[in-house]
Design a protein around this motif. Structure first.
Motif, PDB file in Angstrom:
ATOM      1  N   GLU B  13      42.836  39.485  44.413  1.00  0.00           N
ATOM      2  CA  GLU B  13      44.113  40.283  45.489  1.00  0.00           C
ATOM      3  C   GLU B  13      43.434  41.587  45.689  1.00  0.00           C
ATOM      4  OE1 GLU B  13      47.780  41.083  43.452  1.00  0.00           O
ATOM      5  OE2 GLU B  13      48.835  41.671  45.487  1.00  0.00           O
ATOM      6  N   VAL B  14      42.951  42.583  44.891  1.00  0.00           N
ATOM      7  CA  VAL B  14      42.083  43.727  45.438  1.00  0.00           C
ATOM      8  C   VAL B  14      41.257  43.445  45.825  1.00  0.00           C
ATOM      9  CG1 VAL B  14      40.987  45.709  44.218  1.00  0.00           C
ATOM     10  CG2 VAL B  14      43.414  44.754  43.361  1.00  0.00           C
ATOM     11  N   GLN B  15      40.271  42.358  45.653  1.00  0.00           N
ATOM     12  CA  GLN B  15      38.850  42.250  46.349  1.00  0.00           C
ATOM     13  C   GLN B  15      39.458  41.868  47.813  1.00  0.00           C
ATOM     14  OE1 GLN B  15      36.346  39.412  44.496  1.00  0.00           O
ATOM     15  NE2 GLN B  15      35.990  40.601  42.730  1.00  0.00           N
ATOM     16  N   ALA B  16      40.542  41.179  48.066  1.00  0.00           N
ATOM     17  CA  ALA B  16      40.652  40.764  49.261  1.00  0.00           C
ATOM     18  C   ALA B  16      41.058  41.991  50.173  1.00  0.00           C
ATOM     19  CB  ALA B  16      42.034  39.743  49.293  1.00  0.00           C
ATOM     20  N   VAL B  17      41.685  42.774  49.680  1.00  0.00           N
ATOM     21  CA  VAL B  17      42.154  43.996  50.283  1.00  0.00           C
ATOM     22  C   VAL B  17      40.923  45.029  50.521  1.00  0.00           C
ATOM     23  CG1 VAL B  17      43.520  46.277  50.648  1.00  0.00           C
ATOM     24  CG2 VAL B  17      44.523  44.180  49.231  1.00  0.00           C
ATOM     25  N   GLU B  19      37.927  43.873  51.003  1.00  0.00           N
ATOM     26  CA  GLU B  19      37.368  43.250  51.953  1.00  0.00           C
ATOM     27  C   GLU B  19      37.816  43.407  53.283  1.00  0.00           C
ATOM     28  OE1 GLU B  19      34.496  41.773  51.906  1.00  0.00           O
ATOM     29  OE2 GLU B  19      34.363  41.074  53.996  1.00  0.00           O
ATOM     30  N   ASP B  20      39.092  43.458  53.469  1.00  0.00           N
ATOM     31  CA  ASP B  20      39.668  43.813  54.789  1.00  0.00           C
ATOM     32  C   ASP B  20      39.424  45.030  55.027  1.00  0.00           C
ATOM     33  OD1 ASP B  20      41.173  43.181  56.972  1.00  0.00           O
ATOM     34  OD2 ASP B  20      43.059  44.067  56.306  1.00  0.00           O
ATOM     35  N   ILE B  21      39.661  46.301  54.187  1.00  0.00           N
ATOM     36  CA  ILE B  21      39.225  47.485  54.504  1.00  0.00           C
ATOM     37  C   ILE B  21      37.483  47.540  55.182  1.00  0.00           C
ATOM     38  CG2 ILE B  21      38.532  49.855  53.471  1.00  0.00           C
ATOM     39  CD1 ILE B  21      40.994  49.156  51.527  1.00  0.00           C
ATOM     40  N   ARG B  22      36.846  46.774  54.400  1.00  0.00           N
ATOM     41  CA  ARG B  22      35.543  47.063  54.751  1.00  0.00           C
ATOM     42  C   ARG B  22      35.164  46.166  56.215  1.00  0.00           C
ATOM     43  NH1 ARG B  22      33.885  45.890  48.777  1.00  0.00           N
ATOM     44  NH2 ARG B  22      32.754  47.756  48.262  1.00  0.00           N
ATOM     45  N   GLN B  23      35.864  45.173  56.380  1.00  0.00           N
ATOM     46  CA  GLN B  23      35.642  44.574  57.972  1.00  0.00           C
ATOM     47  C   GLN B  23      36.476  45.288  58.982  1.00  0.00           C
ATOM     48  OE1 GLN B  23      36.733  40.377  58.353  1.00  0.00           O
ATOM     49  NE2 GLN B  23      35.014  39.878  56.593  1.00  0.00           N
ATOM     50  N   THR B  24      37.595  45.867  58.647  1.00  0.00           N
ATOM     51  CA  THR B  24      38.356  46.887  59.723  1.00  0.00           C
ATOM     52  C   THR B  24      37.470  48.066  59.973  1.00  0.00           C
ATOM     53  OG1 THR B  24      40.210  45.906  58.816  1.00  0.00           O
ATOM     54  CG2 THR B  24      40.684  47.831  60.166  1.00  0.00           C
ATOM     55  N   ARG B  25      36.896  48.699  59.053  1.00  0.00           N
ATOM     56  CA  ARG B  25      36.318  50.144  59.303  1.00  0.00           C
ATOM     57  C   ARG B  25      34.875  49.788  59.539  1.00  0.00           C
ATOM     58  NH1 ARG B  25      39.085  53.861  54.776  1.00  0.00           N
ATOM     59  NH2 ARG B  25      41.213  54.241  55.845  1.00  0.00           N
ATOM     60  N   LYS B  26      34.216  48.612  59.101  1.00  0.00           N
ATOM     61  CA  LYS B  26      32.907  48.454  59.606  1.00  0.00           C
ATOM     62  C   LYS B  26      32.163  49.117  58.791  1.00  0.00           C
ATOM     63  CE  LYS B  26      33.864  47.324  64.375  1.00  0.00           C
ATOM     64  NZ  LYS B  26      35.169  45.970  63.935  1.00  0.00           N
ATOM     65  N   ARG B  35      40.606  52.746  45.635  1.00  0.00           N
ATOM     66  CA  ARG B  35      40.256  52.221  44.125  1.00  0.00           C
ATOM     67  C   ARG B  35      41.431  52.886  43.414  1.00  0.00           C
ATOM     68  NH1 ARG B  35      35.555  49.835  44.513  1.00  0.00           N
ATOM     69  NH2 ARG B  35      33.926  50.379  45.941  1.00  0.00           N
ATOM     70  N   ALA B  36      42.163  54.049  43.406  1.00  0.00           N
ATOM     71  CA  ALA B  36      42.892  54.637  42.596  1.00  0.00           C
ATOM     72  C   ALA B  36      44.145  53.788  42.840  1.00  0.00           C
ATOM     73  CB  ALA B  36      43.221  56.136  42.953  1.00  0.00           C
ATOM     74  N   ILE B  37      44.782  53.413  43.705  1.00  0.00           N
ATOM     75  CA  ILE B  37      46.014  52.694  44.091  1.00  0.00           C
ATOM     76  C   ILE B  37      45.691  51.104  43.874  1.00  0.00           C
ATOM     77  CG2 ILE B  37      47.024  54.577  45.408  1.00  0.00           C
ATOM     78  CD1 ILE B  37      46.844  52.932  47.784  1.00  0.00           C
ATOM     79  N   ALA B  38      44.441  50.753  43.682  1.00  0.00           N
ATOM     80  CA  ALA B  38      44.307  49.358  43.248  1.00  0.00           C
ATOM     81  C   ALA B  38      44.682  49.018  42.074  1.00  0.00           C
ATOM     82  CB  ALA B  38      42.727  49.011  43.468  1.00  0.00           C
ATOM     83  N   ASN B  39      44.952  50.118  40.994  1.00  0.00           N
ATOM     84  CA  ASN B  39      45.663  49.775  39.804  1.00  0.00           C
ATOM     85  C   ASN B  39      46.835  49.120  39.971  1.00  0.00           C
ATOM     86  OD1 ASN B  39      43.705  51.333  37.583  1.00  0.00           O
ATOM     87  ND2 ASN B  39      43.942  53.018  39.070  1.00  0.00           N
ATOM     88  N   HIS B  40      47.449  49.070  41.021  1.00  0.00           N
ATOM     89  CA  HIS B  40      48.647  48.659  41.375  1.00  0.00           C
ATOM     90  C   HIS B  40      48.483  47.595  42.477  1.00  0.00           C
ATOM     91  CE1 HIS B  40      53.349  48.635  41.991  1.00  0.00           C
ATOM     92  NE2 HIS B  40      53.129  48.023  40.877  1.00  0.00           N
ATOM     93  N   PRO B  41      48.159  46.556  42.458  1.00  0.00           N
ATOM     94  CA  PRO B  41      47.785  45.825  43.633  1.00  0.00           C
ATOM     95  C   PRO B  41      48.751  45.515  44.665  1.00  0.00           C
ATOM     96  CG  PRO B  41      46.984  44.675  41.681  1.00  0.00           C
ATOM     97  CD  PRO B  41      47.674  45.786  40.970  1.00  0.00           C
ATOM     98  N   PRO B  42      49.919  45.515  44.216  1.00  0.00           N
ATOM     99  CA  PRO B  42      51.329  45.471  45.570  1.00  0.00           C
ATOM    100  C   PRO B  42      51.039  46.693  46.516  1.00  0.00           C
ATOM    101  CG  PRO B  42      52.120  44.926  43.382  1.00  0.00           C
ATOM    102  CD  PRO B  42      50.841  45.341  43.006  1.00  0.00           C
ATOM    103  N   LEU B  44      48.562  48.778  46.801  1.00  0.00           N
ATOM    104  CA  LEU B  44      47.226  48.782  47.725  1.00  0.00           C
ATOM    105  C   LEU B  44      47.225  47.920  48.860  1.00  0.00           C
ATOM    106  CD1 LEU B  44      44.257  49.201  48.131  1.00  0.00           C
ATOM    107  CD2 LEU B  44      43.693  47.186  46.668  1.00  0.00           C
ATOM    108  N   ARG B  45      47.908  46.869  48.613  1.00  0.00           N
ATOM    109  CA  ARG B  45      47.996  45.823  49.643  1.00  0.00           C
ATOM    110  C   ARG B  45      48.897  46.451  51.077  1.00  0.00           C
ATOM    111  NH1 ARG B  45      51.854  43.058  50.497  1.00  0.00           N
ATOM    112  NH2 ARG B  45      52.494  42.883  48.307  1.00  0.00           N
TER     113      ARG B  45
END
Lengths: 131, 131, 131, 131, 131, 131
Positions: B13-17, B19-26, B35-42, B44-45
């Protein structure tokens, strides 16, 4: 509400500032903030000089962007008066209602992510420090 | 400092977000807030979705103005992280050092006049209320 | 950092408060806040009395909920020390990491909607006023 | 006060959100915050989605505790609207007047000790950092 | 940390302000705030002019009381730099450690009762309004 | 507005505090803050005890300076009630209108320079740290 100094009761020092406000802004209207701080003439003179220089002088930021920043801070500080007066200034410079509402959304979102960054004690990334 | 989730330990779930950050921001770079709020995946998303929509989608305000408002609020809230990250974003969009320093001056001045309006309990002018 | 009063240099008045902290909390550990404000013994005595009464006495709110409110306010006020000490207290009372992170999300979201309510100058609904 | 969008003047996009609020909350009542931010439909949709997810979805914190945290932050931010609406929500979930008043006392005390920790620049204890 | 302008790299405009600071304060020392805002010379000149006028000119409040108010606000705003610099100024004017610690206690207590007044939505007494 | 406890409906515990307020202040007048927090008698007793000790007991700071600090913080926190009540207290101790307006100017200026110090991330000078 605080006492407001009208033109008739203004001292010469206050009248001179009022006159400069009118000439600078090309209007007869003096809004209440100035009439309130006119109770303390040195503050009136000083603050007007500051506002005139920061907000009115030619600058690298365009005048509307400057007003939008002022509105954003006034909302953040819960200052209804300053939100109202600088929203009026932003409208005079052509801001649309949609732009104002986008500003509200950004102010609100920044408050949300600011608190997350604080809660998680997020360390500033090296590349942001170098910038 | 809070724990940061690196790519290796990220859940799908975190990897998917990420990935979307990377694609959106190129860019491959994921800054520490995510990476900090990824401790709580919902969270982060959800927060990424909000930032993407508010800051990234086409809007009536131009992208640089939006970043400047974000920087202004982050300073006002004493959030060093968000000041740093959104200053970097503003620089990427072409803000100059002079413009940033004008922004600081406006944030500071607004804080000054906000407090005067509050201290004097200045009533909002009728014409500002109508606006 | 502020000077901390260790046990050896504590006056009898300060020692008496330290002793009460130890007995009340059933631990030898005195955290730095108390050692800092011990520089001003009347404040040490007074604040400890307040914390003991508000946070330690039997109450209608359960002890963990009280600590969570304390953590939320400390984040909102950008007080790293108090966030840390009351997070420790909440953990001692059984809070999970997931619950803490949900708390962060609520604190952040409340900051977002608070700013929207202020920006839009939303009038309180009649039914909320009556409540 | 800001303009409120009533049902008759709501666009289909706004009506859809209002309908979801009504179904989710099992009431016909739409409180003013939603009618205000309905002036900007993307914000209405986005914020409702956030509130629904953070406050309404199953979570590790119980629903009343979540409302209490929301009330605490709203008081701290001087947001009368949000204090009122979330106090109503807390009452609907069974909070007593005594519990609310204990919450006020904790919010106030946290503000007091937060300022002392800041004034004295108290260093975070090692054991609180490790936690 | 922000870049500091040293004497060697100061423009004539900045040097002139530094010189006025030195003459006014009868010291060679220029503290970091001035060296930081010297990155934007108009702000340096303007802010120094303001500080000189508000804090340095003869006034109805005595100089120490003025510094104490400055320290109190700086603590309340979580501004470590300004707390440090104005505490130094207060010490130069004779404040004792006990007086500073009493100030901390007042700042903290005011934060506590402010939040109670807000939480309880206390109406201003008629006799306080008339004053 | 919050409910106020009048003398007739006060419990013996509340009456005892009201009586102590009257005797301490040598007046029959009980201002609304006390009547509001009297809804929660332990808070009434505790806060009155704190205010009495911090603001009323002999101290190194003179009583007027203490009230001025209280007024400054109340303005900074946007607490109209506390600004009003402590301004009344300061007036009772002889503050002049000019002094109050100088205080407003200092509160406002401190907010301005606080934000500049934060925006520029100014490092505390070594000599201020040593102090």
């Amino acid at each position: 509400m605080g006492k407001l100094i009208d033109d008739a009761s203004a001292s010469p020092e206050v009248q001179a500032v009022f006159e400069d406000i009118r000439q600078t802004r090309k209007t007869d209207f003096i809004n209440n903030l100035w009439r309130a701080i006119a109770n303390h003439p040195p503050t009136l003179r000083r603050i007007w000089q500051n506002v005139k220089e920061v907000m009115g002088a030619p600058s690298a930021l365009d005048p509307l962007t400057k007003e939008l920043i002022y509105v954003a801070i006034s909302i953040n500080n819960n200052c209804e008066y300053c939100q109202a007066s600088h929203t009026a200034a932003a409208r005079a410079r052509g801001v649309t209602e949609t732009q104002l509402q986008e500003l509200y959304a950004i102010v609100a979102l920044a408050n949300e992510t600011n608190r997350l960054a604080i809660a998680y004690k997020v360390e500033v990334d090296a590349r942001f420090r170098d910038a």
